[in-house]
Design an enzyme around this catalytic site. Structure first.
Site, mmCIF file in Angstrom:
data_model
loop_
_atom_site.group_PDB
_atom_site.id
_atom_site.type_symbol
_atom_site.label_atom_id
_atom_site.label_comp_id
_atom_site.label_asym_id
_atom_site.label_seq_id
_atom_site.Cartn_x
_atom_site.Cartn_y
_atom_site.Cartn_z
ATOM 1 N N GLU A 104 10.417 -15.949 -5.775
ATOM 2 C CA GLU A 104 11.452 -15.740 -4.753
ATOM 3 C C GLU A 104 10.893 -14.609 -3.802
ATOM 4 O O GLU A 104 10.031 -13.649 -4.081
ATOM 5 C CB GLU A 104 12.583 -15.486 -5.390
ATOM 6 N N TYR A 129 17.310 -14.767 1.944
ATOM 7 C CA TYR A 129 16.451 -14.789 0.775
ATOM 8 C C TYR A 129 15.902 -16.575 0.760
ATOM 9 O O TYR A 129 16.699 -17.275 1.498
ATOM 10 C CB TYR A 129 17.537 -14.942 -0.356
#
Lengths: 380, 272
Positions: free
Chosen positions: A189, A101
């Site tokens: 993101e 991530y």
């Protein structure tokens, strides 16, 4: 304002972040054509602005163009958490070896944009933060310096990224920061950022949320807004610079100021009512804006009474009173109104309402009780 | 005594010739605030709102009038520049009323302010009032009375509501400070609580918070360890649905951080 996955990834690509080849389809046959062009297995992904698309069955792998058409047929028109799927993204399927991530967000406490990385890719970062916070590594970026290589290296090391990927990771982290700054995002993101079978990093899924206050300098991004993600009332509200959120109750609330609007909702609930909405008309609203706001509230059929609570600072009570009367006249409103005006030009405002034989309340508590009683059909 | 603004405040108004700027300058003067100058680029040499001289730059205005504080009413896209200009001219206190300033602009502004001695209040705030001395903001002056309760709040109109309730019960205020509801602000609860703690004239403090962020929790820590005065707190947004943004950019609940319940628990534990 939130961007779709395909929009977010296109922005990422502009800043040098590698994304899978893919195109958007609005019909199953288009999905088939895209799969033919891409060759090999593809992923058909619903483009709706909610989380949990995969769990809801909105993301499916297809080995052949025929399968891609069939999967697109299933997904298009699907209802995911109240939103109808109108577009699918058909992406080349990635050979995923592992997932990480990488995100950028504004940290209010540090007053900096912060880059976050985690070895737990493909999971919502909020969940990682709650369950295994030690797996999240962050660096804060000084606005005058920008993201420096060493900071990206701290992230890469912190999540145990194999060294062979560090160079590409730094490039992607800097690209993400540049994308964040360049689009005035509030969140950007990549989740997951995957390591593929041929040892490349690839942004398989992504999300960008934009700062609405900065949209004036990004007309190209403002155009990306998906009108289907908002109710018609919310669209009208936004066009008139009103903050409106529809809720499930029966008491329509029109208030100036977000804090007071929330407190008004709290007090309505305290006296046994349920707010039908959150509506902040903002500072300095003129009569026509007030009328628009009331129009939105009255269009909600659940509304059985309207509570107007204005404490004028920059907003002038006489303007509000004029707007209320104009709205009631033009909308033929038949639900009971409770109006509470205080602050700047309150005397003038009350006089305007009194001349029209309009009931007013002095305190918020009194107004809330009257509105709750009125919604229950009792005499106000 | 009081905090931040008083009889000695010599106020400069940036954006004095705009609709809101002019209206509220008039109101501030009527309240008794000493407004010494205005700034509107291109209108230097003119007069605004009665007999207030207008200058092209903050530097000119400060040199000519010895202004020591500025209030900003300019549109959002010009507000970051206005704050930086005021700080660069050496003003001690800058109050930015403007709402809708882009968050990333404020990140830059704050980073610059860290290199100066300027205190910023706001943006997106109602300003500061010390009753019977100076009203530097957009709050309705007449609801305030002089007294010994200090107020600090993230919300504008909700502060008026509380002030109104205090005044109608005969409780006066020392100073009421609206710190603003944006994610990046110049002065936090913590900073203002410290100022009230050091003010001998403030005997009690009311803190008005709302959902989102963790500033109220930090305030709770300070209240528990350092405050000598009694603090009473109110948190708006108890009935707000999670995940929805309630107007203020800051008022969003995410990741289990910033709910009304959490904040109320923290403040209660601190004795508020």
């Amino acid at each position: 304002m939130n961007l779709h996955e395909y929009q977010s990834k296109r922005i990422f690509a502009k800043y040098g972040i590698p994304i899978p080849k893919g195109e958007v389809a609005i019909t199953p046959s288009q999905a088939r054509d895209i799969a033919v062009r891409l060759g090999g297995p593809v992923v058909v992904k619903s483009q709706v602005l909610v989380g949990g698309r995969g769990k809801a069955g909105g993301i499916k792998v297809a080995q052949t163009p025929d399968e891609a058409e069939a999967r697109a047929d299933e997904i298009l028109g699907m209802n995911i958490k109240g939103l109808t799927v109108k577009k699918v993204l058909v992406d080349q399927a990635a050979d995923i070896r592992s997932e990480i991530y990488l995100g950028a967000v504004l940290d209010r406490a540090r007053r900096r944009v912060v880059l976050m990385a985690s070895s737990e890719g493909g999971v919502e970062i909020e969940q990682v933060a709650a369950e295994t916070p030690e797996k999240i590594v962050t660096v804060a970026v000084h606005p005058f310096l920008g993201l420096r290589d060493y900071q990206a290296r701290i992230l890469a090391e912190g999540i145990g990224l194999p060294k062979e990927h560090t160079r590409q990771f730094i490039k992607i982290a800097k690209g993400l920061y540049a994308a964040y700054m360049g689009s005035d995002a509030s969140l950007a993101e990549i989740n997951p950022l995957v390591i593929t079978g041929d040892n490349q990093l690839l942004a398989v899924d992504g999300k960008i949320a934009l700062d609405d206050s900065a949209l004036f300098r990004h007309p190209d991004l403002a155009e990306m807004r998906d009108p289907d993600s908002e109710s018609p009332a919310e669209v009208t509200a936004r066009r008139h610079d009103l903050n409106y959120i529809q809720l499930d109750g029966e008491i329509g609330c029109m208030v100036n100021g977000a804090g007071l609007a929330m407190a008004t909702m709290d007090i309505v609930k305290f006296y046994g009512g349920d707010p039908a909405n959150f509506l902040d008309i903002g500072g300095g609203a003129q009569a026509d804006k007030v009328a628009t706001a009331l129009g939105i509230i009255l269009a909600d059929e659940q509304v059985k009474a309207v509570l107007i609570n204005i404490f004028g600072g920059i907003t002038r009570c006489d303007e509000v009173a004029k707007g209320v009367l104009a709205a009631i006249e033009s909308l033929n409103a038949d639900v009971p109104f409770v109006v509470r005006l205080a602050g700047t030009n309150e005397k003038e405002g009350r006089e305007i309402l009194a001349e029209a034989n309009f009931p007013t309340a002095t305190t918020l508590a009194e107004a809330a009780q009257l509105a709750v009683a009125a919604a229950k059909g009792e005499q106000a | 005594m009081s905090i931040l603004v008083n009889k000695d405040t010599r106020l400069l108004v940036q954006g004095i010739t705009g609709r809101e700027g002019a209206f509220h300058t008039q109101q501030m003067i009527e309240y008794g605030t000493n407004v010494v100058a205005g700034v509107t680029p291109g209108k230097g040499g003119e007069w605004a709102v009665g007999n207030t001289p207008v200058f092209d730059t903050v530097m000119d205005a400060v040199n000519a009038t010895e202004a020591n504080a500025s209030i900003i009413y300019v549109p959002a896209r010009f507000a970051p520049g206005a704050i930086i200009e005021a700080a660069d001219a050496g003003l001690d206190l800058v109050i930015c009323i403007t709402e809708g300033v882009p968050a990333l602009d404020m990140v830059e502004v704050r980073a610059f302010l860290d290199t100066t001695n300027t205190r910023l209040i706001g943006p997106n705030c109602p300003g500061i009032i010390t009753p019977e001395e100076a009203k530097v903001g957009i709050m309705p002056g007449h609801i305030h009375t002089k007294g010994h309760v200090g107020l600090v709040s993230r919300s504008g109109t909700l502060t008026y509501e509380v002030v109104y309730a205090l005044t109608s019960r005969g409780i006066g205020q020392s100073t009421a400070v609206g710190i603003g509801g944006d994610p990046i602000i110049g002065t936090t609860f913590l900073d203002v609580l410290q100022l009230f703690e050091d003010d001998p004239d403030t005997e009690q403090v009311v803190l008005i918070g709302e959902i989102g962020g963790t500033d109220e929790q930090k305030a709770a820590e300070f209240i528990a360890n350092r405050m000598s005065q009694q603090v009473t707190a109110f948190i708006a947004g108890q009935t707000a649905p999670p995940g929805r943004r309630m107007g203020h950019a800051g008022a969003i609940i995410s990741g289990g951080e910033g709910t009304a319940a959490e904040k109320m628990a923290a403040l209660k534990a601190a004795g508020a």
